[in-house]
Scaffold this motif. Structure first.
Motif, PDB file in Angstrom:
ATOM      1  N   GLN A  48      45.196  29.840  56.914  1.00 26.45           N
ATOM      2  CA  GLN A  48      44.988  30.854  55.880  1.00 26.45           C
ATOM      3  C   GLN A  48      46.300  31.431  55.365  1.00 26.45           C
ATOM      4  O   GLN A  48      46.388  31.818  54.200  1.00 26.45           O
ATOM      5  N   MET A  49      47.331  31.469  56.213  1.00 25.67           N
ATOM      6  CA  MET A  49      48.591  32.089  55.781  1.00 25.67           C
ATOM      7  C   MET A  49      49.279  31.279  54.685  1.00 25.67           C
ATOM      8  O   MET A  49      50.151  31.782  53.985  1.00 25.67           O
ATOM      9  N   THR A  50      48.871  30.017  54.498  1.00 23.40           N
ATOM     10  CA  THR A  50      49.489  29.192  53.459  1.00 23.40           C
ATOM     11  C   THR A  50      48.769  29.308  52.116  1.00 23.40           C
ATOM     12  O   THR A  50      49.279  28.828  51.105  1.00 23.40           O
ATOM     13  N   ILE A  51      47.595  29.948  52.088  1.00 26.14           N
ATOM     14  CA  ILE A  51      46.763  29.913  50.875  1.00 26.14           C
ATOM     15  C   ILE A  51      47.450  30.604  49.696  1.00 26.14           C
ATOM     16  O   ILE A  51      47.591  30.019  48.618  1.00 26.14           O
ATOM     17  N   VAL A  52      47.895  31.849  49.891  1.00 25.13           N
ATOM     18  CA  VAL A  52      48.470  32.607  48.761  1.00 25.13           C
ATOM     19  C   VAL A  52      49.723  31.931  48.207  1.00 25.13           C
ATOM     20  O   VAL A  52      49.806  31.678  46.997  1.00 25.13           O
ATOM     21  N   PRO A  53      50.722  31.582  49.052  1.00 28.86           N
ATOM     22  CA  PRO A  53      51.901  30.916  48.474  1.00 28.86           C
ATOM     23  C   PRO A  53      51.572  29.578  47.820  1.00 28.86           C
ATOM     24  O   PRO A  53      52.140  29.235  46.780  1.00 28.86           O
ATOM     25  N   LEU A  54      50.615  28.841  48.401  1.00 30.56           N
ATOM     26  CA  LEU A  54      50.270  27.535  47.839  1.00 30.56           C
ATOM     27  C   LEU A  54      49.561  27.684  46.499  1.00 30.56           C
ATOM     28  O   LEU A  54      49.890  26.996  45.527  1.00 30.56           O
ATOM     29  N   VAL A  55      48.596  28.607  46.409  1.00 35.07           N
ATOM     30  CA  VAL A  55      47.868  28.807  45.149  1.00 35.07           C
ATOM     31  C   VAL A  55      48.827  29.276  44.056  1.00 35.07           C
ATOM     32  O   VAL A  55      48.803  28.768  42.929  1.00 35.07           O
ATOM     33  N   VAL A  56      49.678  30.238  44.392  1.00 39.97           N
ATOM     34  CA  VAL A  56      50.632  30.766  43.395  1.00 39.97           C
ATOM     35  C   VAL A  56      51.565  29.667  42.920  1.00 39.97           C
ATOM     36  O   VAL A  56      51.771  29.474  41.710  1.00 39.97           O
ATOM     37  N   SER A  57      52.140  28.902  43.854  1.00 35.88           N
ATOM     38  CA  SER A  57      53.110  27.869  43.463  1.00 35.88           C
ATOM     39  C   SER A  57      52.443  26.748  42.674  1.00 35.88           C
ATOM     40  O   SER A  57      52.996  26.277  41.675  1.00 35.88           O
ATOM     41  N   LEU A  58      51.242  26.326  43.081  1.00 37.76           N
ATOM     42  CA  LEU A  58      50.560  25.254  42.351  1.00 37.76           C
ATOM     43  C   LEU A  58      50.145  25.699  40.951  1.00 37.76           C
ATOM     44  O   LEU A  58      50.230  24.931  39.987  1.00 37.76           O
ATOM     45  N   SER A 141      47.658  46.678  39.563  1.00 38.60           N
ATOM     46  CA  SER A 141      48.840  47.531  39.406  1.00 38.60           C
ATOM     47  C   SER A 141      49.944  47.052  40.343  1.00 38.60           C
ATOM     48  O   SER A 141      51.116  47.302  40.105  1.00 38.60           O
ATOM     49  N   ASN A 142      49.555  46.358  41.416  1.00 39.76           N
ATOM     50  CA  ASN A 142      50.513  45.816  42.373  1.00 39.76           C
ATOM     51  C   ASN A 142      50.029  44.434  42.810  1.00 39.76           C
ATOM     52  O   ASN A 142      49.147  44.325  43.653  1.00 39.76           O
ATOM     53  N   PRO A 143      50.593  43.359  42.234  1.00 36.78           N
ATOM     54  CA  PRO A 143      50.112  42.012  42.569  1.00 36.78           C
ATOM     55  C   PRO A 143      50.336  41.646  44.035  1.00 36.78           C
ATOM     56  O   PRO A 143      49.571  40.884  44.611  1.00 36.78           O
ATOM     57  N   ILE A 144      51.377  42.207  44.652  1.00 36.60           N
ATOM     58  CA  ILE A 144      51.622  41.932  46.073  1.00 36.60           C
ATOM     59  C   ILE A 144      50.490  42.519  46.915  1.00 36.60           C
ATOM     60  O   ILE A 144      49.988  41.882  47.842  1.00 36.60           O
ATOM     61  N   ALA A 145      50.056  43.735  46.574  1.00 36.36           N
ATOM     62  CA  ALA A 145      48.938  44.363  47.294  1.00 36.36           C
ATOM     63  C   ALA A 145      47.665  43.558  47.095  1.00 36.36           C
ATOM     64  O   ALA A 145      46.850  43.434  48.022  1.00 36.36           O
ATOM     65  N   SER A 146      47.465  42.982  45.908  1.00 35.01           N
ATOM     66  CA  SER A 146      46.301  42.129  45.668  1.00 35.01           C
ATOM     67  C   SER A 146      46.311  40.929  46.602  1.00 35.01           C
ATOM     68  O   SER A 146      45.290  40.566  47.183  1.00 35.01           O
ATOM     69  N   VAL A 148      47.887  40.751  49.493  1.00 35.81           N
ATOM     70  CA  VAL A 148      47.716  41.235  50.869  1.00 35.81           C
ATOM     71  C   VAL A 148      46.249  41.517  51.169  1.00 35.81           C
ATOM     72  O   VAL A 148      45.752  41.221  52.257  1.00 35.81           O
ATOM     73  N   ASN A 149      45.523  42.074  50.195  1.00 41.41           N
ATOM     74  CA  ASN A 149      44.123  42.453  50.394  1.00 41.41           C
ATOM     75  C   ASN A 149      43.149  41.337  50.044  1.00 41.41           C
ATOM     76  O   ASN A 149      41.947  41.584  49.926  1.00 41.41           O
ATOM     77  N   ASP A 150      43.649  40.110  49.863  1.00 42.41           N
ATOM     78  CA  ASP A 150      42.814  38.950  49.530  1.00 42.41           C
ATOM     79  C   ASP A 150      42.005  39.165  48.249  1.00 42.41           C
ATOM     80  O   ASP A 150      40.891  38.658  48.115  1.00 42.41           O
ATOM     81  N   ALA A 151      42.553  39.931  47.309  1.00 43.55           N
ATOM     82  CA  ALA A 151      41.921  40.101  45.995  1.00 43.55           C
ATOM     83  C   ALA A 151      42.459  38.973  45.108  1.00 43.55           C
ATOM     84  O   ALA A 151      43.438  39.135  44.381  1.00 43.55           O
ATOM     85  N   PHE A 152      41.811  37.800  45.197  1.00 48.37           N
ATOM     86  CA  PHE A 152      42.370  36.600  44.578  1.00 48.37           C
ATOM     87  C   PHE A 152      42.285  36.600  43.058  1.00 48.37           C
ATOM     88  O   PHE A 152      43.182  36.093  42.398  1.00 48.37           O
ATOM     89  N   LEU A 153      41.222  37.152  42.497  1.00 48.17           N
ATOM     90  CA  LEU A 153      41.081  37.112  41.040  1.00 48.17           C
ATOM     91  C   LEU A 153      42.206  37.878  40.332  1.00 48.17           C
ATOM     92  O   LEU A 153      42.848  37.330  39.424  1.00 48.17           O
ATOM     93  N   PRO A 154      42.523  39.139  40.727  1.00 49.08           N
ATOM     94  CA  PRO A 154      43.664  39.805  40.089  1.00 49.08           C
ATOM     95  C   PRO A 154      44.986  39.086  40.350  1.00 49.08           C
ATOM     96  O   PRO A 154      45.842  39.005  39.463  1.00 49.08           O
ATOM     97  N   MET A 155      45.142  38.533  41.550  1.00 49.45           N
ATOM     98  CA  MET A 155      46.378  37.818  41.870  1.00 49.45           C
ATOM     99  C   MET A 155      46.523  36.579  40.990  1.00 49.45           C
ATOM    100  O   MET A 155      47.602  36.286  40.474  1.00 49.45           O
ATOM    101  N   ILE A 156      45.408  35.854  40.778  1.00 50.59           N
ATOM    102  CA  ILE A 156      45.455  34.653  39.949  1.00 50.59           C
ATOM    103  C   ILE A 156      45.713  35.021  38.489  1.00 50.59           C
ATOM    104  O   ILE A 156      46.459  34.326  37.787  1.00 50.59           O
ATOM    105  N   LEU A 157      45.134  36.135  38.034  1.00 57.13           N
ATOM    106  CA  LEU A 157      45.388  36.573  36.660  1.00 57.13           C
ATOM    107  C   LEU A 157      46.875  36.891  36.477  1.00 57.13           C
ATOM    108  O   LEU A 157      47.492  36.450  35.499  1.00 57.13           O
ATOM    109  N   PHE A 158      47.452  37.644  37.422  1.00 53.33           N
ATOM    110  CA  PHE A 158      48.878  37.956  37.334  1.00 53.33           C
ATOM    111  C   PHE A 158      49.712  36.679  37.363  1.00 53.33           C
ATOM    112  O   PHE A 158      50.657  36.517  36.577  1.00 53.33           O
ATOM    113  N   THR A 159      49.374  35.759  38.277  1.00 54.04           N
ATOM    114  CA  THR A 159      50.138  34.513  38.399  1.00 54.04           C
ATOM    115  C   THR A 159      50.062  33.698  37.116  1.00 54.04           C
ATOM    116  O   THR A 159      51.060  33.111  36.684  1.00 54.04           O
TER     117      THR A 159
END
Length: 198
Positions: A48-58, A141-146, A148-159
């Motif tokens: 699971q720790m690889t999911i956020v960096p992998l999704v963002v980079s891909l 308002s804070n993509p890093i917090a998104s 951290v909190n597994d809020a993937f939709l806002p994180m993907i929108l920011f990315t």
């Protein structure tokens, strides 16, 4: 033996050992399961720790590559638009076909009653927030917090917005950032291979 075969064999072996242990000595099997559970949890967390960096980079490298191809030829741009249109059409068709199948083959009275009983015993869902709250929550308002909190939709929108911003940078900066995120994605794939090997 390939890695996929090794993983499949390990899964079948583990399931067989678990079922056999539960059938032969259920109390001891529960004790052993309590010992083994932290190892399985650690393994799952390692994946699971690889999911956020992998999704963002891909996502960033994919959008950058698509934009580069679209810049190089109109065919890539047309292919991208065609892909989006086909995606929308297939989604609409999937919904229409599912509704049509439910109308053509309705649930039997006993199955409908069983489903009603199962849903009737579920706890209430609580108050559904308004659609405006959903829209506001989409923009973090804070993509890093998104992340951290597994809020993937806002994180993907920011990315996605960030990736499109990268496509507007000068060539040297764009290549530097794209290369950086491509290296992160490749490193995450190496980590995933290590975890799967374990």
């Amino acid at each position: 033996m390939s890695q996929a075969t090794r993983i499949f064999v390990a899964l079948i072996l583990a399931l067989s050992i678990g079922v056999g242990a539960a059938a032969i000595a259920p109390e001891r099997a529960l004790v052993v399961a309590d010992w083994v559970q932290p190892i399985g949890t650690m393994w799952l967390h390692a994946l699971q720790m690889t999911i956020v960096p992998l999704v963002v980079s891909l996502l960033i490298t994919g959008i950058a590559a698509t934009a580069e191809a679209a810049r190089a030829s109109t065919l890539a741009g047309r292919a991208f638009v065609t892909f989006i249109v086909l995606l929308w059409i297939s989604s609409a068709l999937g919904g229409a076909i599912a509704l049509g199948m439910l109308s053509a083959f309705p649930l039997g009275a006993d199955l409908a009653a069983a489903l009603r009983d199962a849903l009737g015993s579920a706890p209430p869902t609580g108050e559904v927030p308004p659609f405006s709250a959903f829209l506001v929550a989409l923009v973090p308002s804070n993509p890093i917090a998104s992340a951290v909190n597994d809020a993937f939709l806002p994180m993907i929108l920011f990315t996605t917005v960030f990736a499109f911003a990268i496509t507007r940078l000068p060539v040297e900066e764009r290549e530097r950032l794209t290369g950086f995120f491509q290296a992160i994605g490749n490193a995450m794939l190496v980590v995933i291979n290590w975890v799967l090997w374990l």
